[in-house]
Scaffold this active site. Structure first.
Site, PDB file in Angstrom:
ATOM      1  N   HIS A  82       0.840  -1.196   0.000  1.00  0.00           N
ATOM      2  CA  HIS A  82       0.000   0.000   0.000  1.00  0.00           C
ATOM      3  C   HIS A  82       0.877   1.248   0.000  1.00  0.00           C
ATOM      4  O   HIS A  82       1.859   1.319   0.725  1.00  0.00           O
ATOM      5  CB  HIS A  82      -0.889   0.001   1.258  1.00  0.00           C
ATOM      6  CG  HIS A  82      -1.815   1.185   1.317  1.00  0.00           C
ATOM      7  ND1 HIS A  82      -3.027   1.196   0.678  1.00  0.00           N
ATOM      8  CD2 HIS A  82      -1.686   2.387   1.913  1.00  0.00           C
ATOM      9  CE1 HIS A  82      -3.619   2.358   0.891  1.00  0.00           C
ATOM     10  NE2 HIS A  82      -2.820   3.102   1.631  1.00  0.00           N
ATOM     11  N   ASP A 161     -14.659   3.597   7.853  1.00  0.00           N
ATOM     12  CA  ASP A 161     -13.590   4.484   7.386  1.00  0.00           C
ATOM     13  C   ASP A 161     -14.074   5.348   6.231  1.00  0.00           C
ATOM     14  O   ASP A 161     -13.757   6.530   6.160  1.00  0.00           O
ATOM     15  CB  ASP A 161     -12.357   3.673   6.969  1.00  0.00           C
ATOM     16  CG  ASP A 161     -11.332   4.577   6.304  1.00  0.00           C
ATOM     17  OD1 ASP A 161     -10.875   5.515   6.983  1.00  0.00           O
ATOM     18  OD2 ASP A 161     -11.051   4.406   5.111  1.00  0.00           O
ATOM     19  N   ARG A 168     -13.937  13.734   7.757  1.00  0.00           N
ATOM     20  CA  ARG A 168     -12.643  14.370   8.082  1.00  0.00           C
ATOM     21  C   ARG A 168     -12.210  15.308   6.963  1.00  0.00           C
ATOM     22  O   ARG A 168     -11.637  16.372   7.213  1.00  0.00           O
ATOM     23  CB  ARG A 168     -11.581  13.291   8.311  1.00  0.00           C
ATOM     24  CG  ARG A 168     -11.770  12.538   9.617  1.00  0.00           C
ATOM     25  CD  ARG A 168     -10.918  11.274   9.650  1.00  0.00           C
ATOM     26  NE  ARG A 168      -9.517  11.537   9.415  1.00  0.00           N
ATOM     27  CZ  ARG A 168      -8.683  10.711   8.775  1.00  0.00           C
ATOM     28  NH1 ARG A 168      -9.110   9.563   8.299  1.00  0.00           N
ATOM     29  NH2 ARG A 168      -7.426  11.021   8.607  1.00  0.00           N
ATOM     30  N   SER A 183      -7.163   4.649   9.595  1.00  0.00           N
ATOM     31  CA  SER A 183      -7.908   4.642   8.333  1.00  0.00           C
ATOM     32  C   SER A 183      -7.256   3.664   7.341  1.00  0.00           C
ATOM     33  O   SER A 183      -7.918   2.786   6.777  1.00  0.00           O
ATOM     34  CB  SER A 183      -7.924   6.067   7.770  1.00  0.00           C
ATOM     35  OG  SER A 183      -8.291   6.084   6.425  1.00  0.00           O
ATOM     36  N   LYS A 187      -8.451  -0.781   6.492  1.00  0.00           N
ATOM     37  CA  LYS A 187      -8.717  -1.333   5.160  1.00  0.00           C
ATOM     38  C   LYS A 187      -7.750  -2.479   4.846  1.00  0.00           C
ATOM     39  O   LYS A 187      -8.127  -3.492   4.281  1.00  0.00           O
ATOM     40  CB  LYS A 187      -8.568  -0.239   4.096  1.00  0.00           C
ATOM     41  CG  LYS A 187      -9.703   0.776   4.154  1.00  0.00           C
ATOM     42  CD  LYS A 187      -9.499   1.926   3.195  1.00  0.00           C
ATOM     43  CE  LYS A 187      -8.524   2.928   3.718  1.00  0.00           C
ATOM     44  NZ  LYS A 187      -8.654   4.293   3.287  1.00  0.00           N
TER      45      LYS A 187
HETATM   46  N1  URA Z   1      -5.314   7.560   3.053  1.00  0.00           N
HETATM   47  C1  URA Z   1      -6.296   6.914   3.722  1.00  0.00           C
HETATM   48  O1  URA Z   1      -6.763   5.858   3.293  1.00  0.00           O
HETATM   49  N2  URA Z   1      -6.749   7.472   4.874  1.00  0.00           N
HETATM   50  C2  URA Z   1      -6.272   8.616   5.401  1.00  0.00           C
HETATM   51  O2  URA Z   1      -6.711   9.045   6.451  1.00  0.00           O
HETATM   52  C3  URA Z   1      -5.262   9.288   4.678  1.00  0.00           C
HETATM   53  C4  URA Z   1      -4.792   8.733   3.503  1.00  0.00           C
END
Ligand code: URA
Length: 438
Positions: A82, A161, A168, A183, A187
């Site tokens: 990621h 999220d 946010r 966050s 995932k």
């Molecule tokens: N990428 C994400 O998936 N979440 C965040 O809070 C910031 C960047």
């Protein structure tokens, strides 16, 4: 339990219990808690922070807010990668086939681009008919048969999220370390791989502009992964200028194919090999970084990695002939040269400006769901450290409107800084943070 009391507690610097966090996330996901209370909580967290335990509890609660993928149907140890997002970042397109060609299954969830950063799913859609919309069964079957599958995030993967991020985004509460870490990791944990390697970008084109912030984010995410029983490492890489030479969807896919043909730009290959070696080390495929890099270089030199890319594209419905003939990719109508106004060394290229130019030309989204033009983008011919003469080409902008092209070229020129002295070489890999399950 009352949300009012939890907000009050965090406002005063108190520590939320696991039950309180779970109750709050469940209530927010199912619509019982209103946005205004959750916004107040997010702001309280921005000022007061979360402890390591609270951050882990928040991550797990968000992971459990929807489906988790059970990848036990895939034989062997599964790897995922990621990136925190950058400009010109086509690393996954080159890295995933290399790793899969070495016999390690890659089961990857990817996203679309938003704002000035690109997304792997958009890039893959440059292959006509490619589909990232796979059922769970087909995803697992493809990983078992091909060794690699890349799917878009399903609606019900960490839905808390999704909802929280949208909130946010409009309440100036994105840039809090624990909130970002939970966050991303919620995932990644829901996506079910055994190995997670994180590419944490730092620099002007990254989310974390400063190295100490990137380090803190990387350490937080790695410790969450360790606590969740994952094999995990984070590589902090430079994102002060765009990665590689290509920015824009089909231009980046062409560059990734070139990388798999042994002709990748040096900075891109450095990042690919740094991330790949962490995956191979965590999977115990090899014992040293030199050995890992040797294996990856061999896979590229023999053509195995490129063949794996073609096999993967075909398995997901795409036209794999493009891998062997990149002139087939859609091209923009106009190519506008950006000429240097003076002689000297390129001392910097603001990545965020280049990303925004690409977006303005139609290559990126201002908001979720916007249509994008896969053919547009920028090819950088000069990068930091290169010497340039007055009137020489710095970059070429590919666009489908002449008017946009002129404006884009001016902005690309403004992203370059040309100085009299040669700038110091910057290492692409700033730091590697390894998790330890021992
Ligand atoms: N990428 C994400 O998936 N979440 C965040 O809070 C910031 C960047």
């Amino acid at each position: 339990m009352r949300m009012y009391d939890l907000i009050e507690k965090k406002k005063k610097g108190g520590v939320l219990s696991k039950n309180e966090i779970r109750w709050m996330i469940d209530g927010f996901t199912n619509g019982e808690l209103p946005d205004y209370q959750m916004s107040a909580m997010m702001m309280a967290i921005c000022f007061r922070g979360l402890s390591a335990r609270e951050t882990l509890d928040l991550t797990v609660a968000m992971r459990d807010s929807g489906d988790s993928l059970d990848l036990s149907g895939i034989h062997g140890i599964k790897a995922d990668k990621h990136s925190t997002g950058g400009v010109g970042d086509k690393t996954s397109l080159a890295l995933a086939p290399i790793i899969a060609s070495l016999g390690l299954p890659v089961a990857k969830m990817s996203g679309r681009g938003l704002g000035y950063t690109g997304g792997t799913i958009d890039k893959l859609e440059c292959f006509p008919n490619f589909s990232s919309d796979l059922t769970k069964e087909r995803f697992i079957e493809n990983v078992n048969q091909v060794g690699l599958a890349i799917a878009g995030q399903t609606a019900n993967l960490a839905p808390a999220d999704k909802k929280l991020y949208a909130l946010r985004d409009v309440t100036a509460t994105v840039d809090q370390m624990s909130l970002i870490a939970s966050s991303i990791m919620s995932k990644k944990l829901a996506a079910g791989s055994d190995i997670i390697v994180l590419d944490v970008k730092t620099g002007s084109g990254a989310f974390m502009k400063k190295l100490p912030d990137a380090e803190e984010l990387a350490e937080t995410m790695v410790s969450i992964g360790v606590m969740a029983g994952k094999k995990i490492a984070a590589v902090i890489t430079e994102m002060d200028q765009p990665l590689g030479n290509a920015v824009g969807n089909s231009l980046e896919v062409i560059e990734a194919v070139e990388a798999l043909s042994g002709k990748g730009p040096k900075d891109l290959m450095e990042v690919v090999y740094a991330l790949g070696s962490q995956i191979l080390l965590l999977a115990d495929v090899c014992q040293t970084q030199e050995e890992a890099i040797g294996l990856m270089c061999e896979s590229v030199a023999s053509g195995a990695a490129k063949r794996k890319l073609a096999e993967f594209v075909e398995a997901q419905g795409g036209d794999a002939s493009y891998v062997y003939d990149t002139s087939k990719f859609e091209r923009a109508v106009y190519a506008v040269k950006v000429l240097s106004r003076k002689e000297g060394f390129v001392s910097g290229i603001q990545a965020e400006v280049i990303g925004n130019v690409c977006m303005m030309c139609g290559g990126g989204r201002k908001k979720k769901g916007d249509a994008i033009d896969l053919s547009v983008g920028i090819l950088l011919q000069k990068k930091r450290g290169d010497f340039v003469k007055k009137g020489e080409t710095l970059a070429v902008v590919y666009v489908n409107s002449q008017e946009k092209g002129e404006l884009a070229a001016q902005q690309v020129a403004s992203a370059y800084t040309i100085g009299e002295t040669e700038p110091q070489k910057e290492a692409m890999v700033k730091k590697v943070i390894k998790g330890s399950n021992e």
